[in-house]
Scaffold this active site. Structure first.
Site, mmCIF file in Angstrom:
data_model
loop_
_atom_site.group_PDB
_atom_site.id
_atom_site.type_symbol
_atom_site.label_atom_id
_atom_site.label_comp_id
_atom_site.label_asym_id
_atom_site.label_seq_id
_atom_site.Cartn_x
_atom_site.Cartn_y
_atom_site.Cartn_z
ATOM 1 C CB CYS A 381 -0.978 -0.045 1.169
ATOM 2 S SG CYS A 381 -2.463 0.913 0.848
ATOM 3 C CG HIS A 507 -3.342 -3.685 3.040
ATOM 4 N ND1 HIS A 507 -2.297 -3.184 3.767
ATOM 5 C CD2 HIS A 507 -4.076 -2.622 2.655
ATOM 6 C CE1 HIS A 507 -2.389 -1.863 3.833
ATOM 7 N NE2 HIS A 507 -3.467 -1.497 3.158
ATOM 8 C CD GLU A 509 -0.888 -6.291 4.876
ATOM 9 O OE1 GLU A 509 -0.583 -6.494 3.682
ATOM 10 O OE2 GLU A 509 -1.093 -5.150 5.337
HETATM 11 N N1 GLN Z 1 -2.098 6.611 2.868
HETATM 12 C C1 GLN Z 1 -2.157 5.890 1.633
HETATM 13 C C2 GLN Z 1 -3.519 6.006 0.971
HETATM 14 O O1 GLN Z 1 -4.471 6.342 1.597
HETATM 15 C C3 GLN Z 1 -1.803 4.425 1.842
HETATM 16 C C4 GLN Z 1 -2.792 3.708 2.681
HETATM 17 C C5 GLN Z 1 -2.248 2.427 3.243
HETATM 18 O O2 GLN Z 1 -1.060 2.202 3.271
HETATM 19 N N2 GLN Z 1 -3.139 1.597 3.779
HETATM 20 O O3 GLN Z 1 -3.636 5.745 -0.209
#
Ligand code: GLN
Length: 563
Positions: A381, A507, A509
């Protein structure tokens, strides 16, 4: 007929009730039973999505896009199930629902009370999970400890359930702490007695007690608890602090917890198949050939904020029979000291998700260090966004490149606010959340990791890769290896000329399991195990990958944005 197991906690929080509930779920599943779990969280927040990592740790995202308690991660990993929004209910949700009904006249002018109106709504959520999942056993974990004011309606609701569905279909487990007194060298049972008194005071007589302790719990301690708490001696169990959470199902099984529960609920008692769990326990015990992975983030002192990332790394280690050593590296320290001292011993570098600008420059330095030194890198992300920023700055010469989230004035917003996020004011539950499909480009490392063309992965973000830069980045060697099926959102990027430098907007994970390491973590770990540094040999994907494939981004295929 669904059976219910209720798990409550006493004396202190953070006893590992979630791990115990998840372990009981695993023991039942390993006996061929179907299981689901619901976590009742008595706090007044609607969900943990807007809570600070200091308060709450990781926010676990379900496939249907609920932001939930991290215990759901334990349930999914231990039991190997996929849960939904039905599996996490907070007091905030319950009261919102009750007050909504009151406002719409559902209660026909009656006086709205905790009993029965609030307790009825709590029970309706438990039953909804049972009905929709159709499982043999629903585990119900009540967050917090007995005696918490906000927890009382939840304890009352589970008390009523015994009358509603029948004594024979319910089983109450109370988990407490047995403190160790160094001066007399003994585990003390008095706090447990008081906790059970408090529980009985609200009408719940536990069927079993699990005493958590830093030491083995002797039979005389168990007998004492049994006598004072009116629980059968064979239903009092000890659970000492173990060196791996993955040993808890084996330990509780050896103590006879599984057998006790299935017998009490009239379920067939077949021998559980826990062979894989024994295999993991062996790996955890071997302790040799550790893999050193640097996790670079801003909350490095709060390991719970990255819980699923830690577990996914461990699972990838299990796949290769190796243990993982995580080096927690503060990205702010990298900003101050540079990367060399903090990262030079890492076999792999992982940059997890995150929000806000603090520490991000340090993550960008870490991505650059990984790329230039050919150290395997996995970006999750924000970690993927960081990888794109680094590439744009250092390979395209766009020195001011950034994400709009981190620098609203940036000259080159290579990471943009998603279109449907513009203008949103409410912060709760408004990100791009939950599972979406991703199509993998042939010949990429991502595609060969998954070995299928299309996958579904879970998201939680507001910002995205800016397609305006796609052609230039691809031509410079940052490949888009996964996109949304309509090609409008870039979901995975990878560096062409690198042994393994992959970032995902989603994600991965959350989907990892102890016996099924996630493909991206598995391949990251494989590359890390081969320690491919500068000068090392690695195979590059086909050259054609650097030819741009894009078609739906407002620029013609094969031309650059400048043209
Ligand atoms: N802050 C970034 C976004 O909102 C990444 C979000 C994250 O890593 N979950 O796109």
């Amino acid at each position: 007929m669904t059976r219910y197991i209720f798990v409550t906690g006493g004396v202190v929080s953070s006893l590992g009730k979630g791990i115990a509930a998840a372990s009981i779920g695993r023991m039942l599943k390993s006996r061929g039973l179907s299981v689901s779990v619901i976590k009742l969280d008595p706090y007044l927040n609607v969900d943990p999505g807007t809570m600070s990592p200091y308060q709450h740790g990781e926010v676990f995202v379900t496939i249907d896009g609920s932001e939930t308690d991290l215990d759901l991660g334990h349930y999914e990993r231990f039991i190997d199930i996929e849960l939904t929004s039905l599996s996490n209910v907070t007091a905030g949700q319950i009261y919102t629902e009750v007050i909504g009904k009151e406002r719409s006249g559902t209660y026909l002018g009656g006086t709205i009370q905790i009993i029965p109106h609030v307790t009825d709504v709590i029970k309706s959520h438990i039953r909804a999970l049972a009905e929709q999942s159709g499982v043999d056993v629903v585990l119900v974990e009540v967050g917090g400890t007995v005696g918490d004011i906000e927890g009382q309606p939840f304890i009352e609701a589970i008390r009523q359930m015994r009358g509603d569905v029948g004594r024979e279909n319910t089983f109450y487990i109370h988990m407490t702490l047995l403190p160790y007194l160094g001066s007399t060298r003994e585990l003390k049972t008095k706090p447990t007695q008081h906790s059970v008194q408090a529980l009985r005071g609200v009408g719940v007589q536990p069927d079993a007690i699990i005493g958590r302790a830093d030491h083995e719990v002797d039979q005389d301690v168990k007998d004492k608890i049994a006598l004072f708490c009116d629980v059968k001696p064979e239903n009092v169990f000890g659970l000492p602090t173990l060196d791996s959470v993955y040993k808890v199902p084996l330990y509780l099984e050896e103590q006879g917890v599984g057998e006790t529960v299935v017998k009490a609920l009239g379920l067939p008692d077949v021998a559980p198949d826990l062979a894989y769990w024994r295999h993991i326990a062996e790996i955890e015990d071997e302790g040799e050939e550790r893999m050193r992975i640097a996790v670079v983030g801003k909350y490095v002192e709060l390991h719970d904020s990255y819980l699923s990332v830690i577990e996914a790394l461990r699972h990838a280690g299990f796949h290769y029979g190796r243990k993982i050593d995580i080096d927690w590296v503060s990205s702010e320290e990298i900003e101050q000291q540079g990367p060399e001292r903090l990262l030079s011993s890492a076999m792999g570098i992982l940059v997890p998700g995150g929000f806000g600008p603090r520490g991000v420059e340090g993550m960008i330095i870490a991505a650059n260090y990984a790329r230039e030194n050919r150290i395997p890198y996995l970006g999750l992300c924000l970690g993927m966004q960081v990888m794109v920023i680094e590439y744009a700055r250092n390979e395209l010469g766009l020195t001011g490149a950034n994400s709009l989230e981190l620098d609203p004035e940036t000259t080159d917003p290579v990471i943009n606010l998603m279109e449907d996020q513009a203008g949103l004011v409410a912060t709760g539950g408004t990100m791009r959340l939950g599972q979406y499909p991703c199509v993998l480009r042939a010949g990429t490392r991502a595609r060969s990791a998954y070995d299928v063309e299309r996958v579904q992965e879970r998201h939680r973000h507001r910002y995205e890769y800016n397609n305006e830069y796609r052609i230039r980045l691809e031509e410079a060697g940052l490949i888009c290896s996964g996109t949304s099926p309509d090609d409008s959102l870039v979901e995975i990027t990878e560096v062409y000329d690198h042994p393994f430098m992959v970032g995902s907007q989603f994600h991965p994970e959350f989907a990892s399991r102890p016996d099924k390491a996630h493909p991206l973590f598995r391949e990251f770990m494989k590359a890390a195990g081969e320690v491919l540094r500068e000068g090392g040999q690695y195979e590059l994907p086909a050259e054609e990958l650097k030819q741009v494939t894009t078609n739906s981004v407002g620029v013609a295929s094969g031309t650059t944005a400048e043209e």
